[in-house]
Each structure stands twice: as C-alpha cells, then as structure tokens.
Motif scaffolding. Structure first.
Motif, mmCIF file in Angstrom:
data_model
loop_
_atom_site.group_PDB
_atom_site.id
_atom_site.type_symbol
_atom_site.label_atom_id
_atom_site.label_comp_id
_atom_site.label_asym_id
_atom_site.label_seq_id
_atom_site.Cartn_x
_atom_site.Cartn_y
_atom_site.Cartn_z
ATOM 1 N N PHE A 107 0.815 -1.206 0.000
ATOM 2 C CA PHE A 107 0.000 0.000 0.000
ATOM 3 C C PHE A 107 0.860 1.272 0.000
ATOM 4 O O PHE A 107 0.358 2.357 -0.316
ATOM 5 C CB PHE A 107 -0.992 -0.031 1.162
ATOM 6 N N GLN A 116 -6.428 4.828 -6.927
ATOM 7 C CA GLN A 116 -7.743 5.294 -6.530
ATOM 8 C C GLN A 116 -8.462 4.229 -5.707
ATOM 9 O O GLN A 116 -7.957 3.128 -5.510
ATOM 10 C CB GLN A 116 -8.562 5.656 -7.768
ATOM 11 N N LYS A 117 -9.656 4.583 -5.232
ATOM 12 C CA LYS A 117 -10.409 3.692 -4.342
ATOM 13 C C LYS A 117 -10.592 2.299 -4.944
ATOM 14 O O LYS A 117 -10.349 1.285 -4.278
ATOM 15 C CB LYS A 117 -11.771 4.316 -4.032
ATOM 16 N N ASP A 118 -11.018 2.219 -6.196
ATOM 17 C CA ASP A 118 -11.260 0.929 -6.836
ATOM 18 C C ASP A 118 -9.963 0.139 -6.997
ATOM 19 O O ASP A 118 -9.964 -1.099 -6.877
ATOM 20 C CB ASP A 118 -11.919 1.127 -8.204
ATOM 21 N N GLU A 119 -8.863 0.819 -7.279
ATOM 22 C CA GLU A 119 -7.578 0.136 -7.435
ATOM 23 C C GLU A 119 -7.092 -0.413 -6.088
ATOM 24 O O GLU A 119 -6.568 -1.518 -6.016
ATOM 25 C CB GLU A 119 -6.545 1.099 -8.022
ATOM 26 N N ARG A 120 -7.264 0.386 -5.028
ATOM 27 C CA ARG A 120 -6.871 -0.096 -3.692
ATOM 28 C C ARG A 120 -7.718 -1.293 -3.284
ATOM 29 O O ARG A 120 -7.215 -2.256 -2.698
ATOM 30 C CB ARG A 120 -6.990 1.023 -2.663
ATOM 31 N N LYS A 121 -8.997 -1.232 -3.599
ATOM 32 C CA LYS A 121 -9.899 -2.343 -3.267
ATOM 33 C C LYS A 121 -9.505 -3.604 -4.028
ATOM 34 O O LYS A 121 -9.478 -4.707 -3.463
ATOM 35 C CB LYS A 121 -11.336 -1.946 -3.611
ATOM 36 N N LYS A 122 -9.185 -3.441 -5.316
ATOM 37 C CA LYS A 122 -8.769 -4.579 -6.125
ATOM 38 C C LYS A 122 -7.476 -5.189 -5.584
ATOM 39 O O LYS A 122 -7.346 -6.413 -5.476
ATOM 40 C CB LYS A 122 -8.571 -4.147 -7.584
ATOM 41 N N PHE A 124 -6.253 -5.029 -2.508
ATOM 42 C CA PHE A 124 -6.486 -5.717 -1.234
ATOM 43 C C PHE A 124 -7.191 -7.050 -1.448
ATOM 44 O O PHE A 124 -6.860 -8.042 -0.799
ATOM 45 C CB PHE A 124 -7.317 -4.841 -0.291
ATOM 46 N N GLN A 125 -8.151 -7.102 -2.380
ATOM 47 C CA GLN A 125 -8.861 -8.346 -2.637
ATOM 48 C C GLN A 125 -7.917 -9.410 -3.171
ATOM 49 O O GLN A 125 -7.981 -10.581 -2.770
ATOM 50 C CB GLN A 125 -10.002 -8.113 -3.633
ATOM 51 N N ASN A 128 -5.868 -10.526 -0.279
ATOM 52 C CA ASN A 128 -6.675 -11.230 0.709
ATOM 53 C C ASN A 128 -7.084 -12.619 0.240
ATOM 54 O O ASN A 128 -7.445 -13.474 1.058
ATOM 55 C CB ASN A 128 -7.918 -10.408 1.048
ATOM 56 N N ASP A 129 -7.040 -12.868 -1.068
ATOM 57 C CA ASP A 129 -7.372 -14.186 -1.594
ATOM 58 C C ASP A 129 -6.271 -15.207 -1.300
ATOM 59 O O ASP A 129 -6.505 -16.419 -1.415
ATOM 60 C CB ASP A 129 -7.615 -14.121 -3.105
#
Length: 252
Positions: A107, A116-122, A124-125, A128-129
């Motif tokens: 990060f 951006q928000k969507d990139e950070r979410k992607k 982390f997902q 996290n997998d």
C-alpha cells in the motif's frame, strides 16, 4: 540489499506481483530454509530484520541507514527474541510481523503512485485471496468461503484425493481425473470440489496439469514446486511432511 524491484511497480498487477515474490521469499525463510534462518538470527548480533525480496528470495540484514527508507522497513530486532521464546512461537511472531510488512509495502506503492479507491480495493482483494504467511506457517489455511459446508467439503477433498492413491498418500501428487468405473454424477461433484482445493503454500487453486503432493500429517495439498518436491523425489518419500509440520518439532 535489494529492497526495491529492478522496476518499481506502478500498476495494481505489478504491485501484486511484487507482493507475491516477497511473500514467497518470506515463506521459504520460515519453512523450507527455517534452520538457516534460525542460525542467522543470532541474538548476539545487532538489531536484524527479515526482508522478503521480489525475486522470491529472503535475507536477514541490518536495517537501511537511509532515513526515511526507500520503502517501509520490516520489524526491527527479531533476533533478540529468538532464544527467549519457544521456536514455534517465535516463528509465528515473525510471520505476523512479516504479514504486516507485506501489506505496508504494497500500500506504500499504492499511495506513491496514486491508486484510486477501486484500485486499492482490487489490490487488497487480490492479496486477501492468498493465505497469510502466519496461516501457511501454522497450517491454518482456510478453505474458500463459497463452499456451502466447508467442513464436509474439506473431508470429501481429503478422502477423494486419498482414495485414488491407496498405496502411498505421499505419492498422490497429481490428483488425476477419477477412474471411469466411478459413477458419473460423483465424478462431476468431486472434480468441482477438487477445483476449489487450495495449495497450502501459495494459496492458488488446484489445476489438473500441476504436480501436487499431500502432507501425511495435516493432509493439506501443496504444489510440488512450492515445497520443492519433484515426482522423482516423491517416489522415495514414505511419509511426506509439509514445511509447516516439519517446523513443529522441539529444538534439541
């Protein structure tokens, strides 16, 4: 020390690739190369850090002198606790700190290059997998949450894999397609369950064309390449113990 990649990761996929490389190196240090890692963490030395490198290797070294550092630094002084704790607990502590460091590095790159928000979410997902280093070390790799009954499916996975190789489970390394004499309905159900099986080391899914081996103690499956076992080596193993189970031993 090569703390940074040769090419600094700038996209989500590049950061995730960097993450996986460092993670693989840290897992090797705490499992396959655990004796070498233990010896390098001499409490008589100065504050030492465990670094995972993008090329799937690791090193124990002093922290960088640059302030602030080029990337976040790992936990400092892991060697001081080595002889004051049981080996299993000490390795688990290092694993937890290593998991935290990997997230910090990933990060950091995300913030540095304006994810951006969507990139950070992607990102982390994707991270996290994968099972955490702590989960790999302790053998507590969780099965996918989309199974209706994880307990039953887990037991079916084990029994299905073992039933195809009754002579020696440690040689049950490839999980082939079920024999033709089995009922077709059962075949499809078992193949779906096997497809959801995760490697206990890297966390990736089962694939029919990959070489797998099952631990005789914890009964978890691993890619041969992840635990450095080849088909030839497996033929000579009477009882296979995965890296996590191999470290669960008292130090003499």
């Amino acid at each position: 020390m090569e703390g940074m990649s040769l090419t600094t990761p700038r996209t989500v996929d590049e950061v995730f690739s960097d993450f996986k490389g460092r993670r693989a190196g840290l897992i090797n240090a705490l499992t396959i190369d655990v004796d070498k890692f233990y010896q390098q963490c001499d409490p008589e030395k100065e504050n030492l850090c465990l670094y995972g490198l993008p090329n799937e290797t690791w090193e124990v070294n002093l922290p960088v002198e640059e302030v602030p550092p080029e990337i976040p630094e790992p936990a400092l002084g892991i060697n001081f606790a080595r002889d004051g704790m049981q080996e299993k607990e000490w390795l688990s502590l290092v694993a937890v700190h290593s998991d935290s460091w990997l997230l910090a590095v990933a990060f950091y790159f995300g913030a540095r290059f304006g994810f951006q928000k969507d990139e950070r979410k992607k990102l982390f997902q994707m991270i996290n997998d994968l099972p955490s280093i702590f989960e790999v070390l302790t053998g507590n790799v969780k099965q996918p949450t989309d199974h209706a009954d994880p307990h039953n499916n887990s037991s079916k996975n084990k029994s299905a894999g073992k039933s195809r190789h009754t002579e020696n489970p440690s040689k049950a390394v490839k999980m082939p397609i079920p024999p033709k004499e089995e009922e077709s309905g059962g075949d499809e159900e078992e193949e779906d369950e096997q497809a959801g099986t995760l490697c206990g080391a890297c966390g990736d899914n089962y694939a029919t064309d990959e070489f797998w081996i099952c631990c005789d103690l914890c009964e978890k499956w691993f890619h041969g390449k992840c635990v450095k076992i080849t088909p030839a080596k497996a033929e000579h193993i009477k009882q296979y113990k995965c890296p996590g189970c191999s470290t669960k031993r008292p130090r003499v």
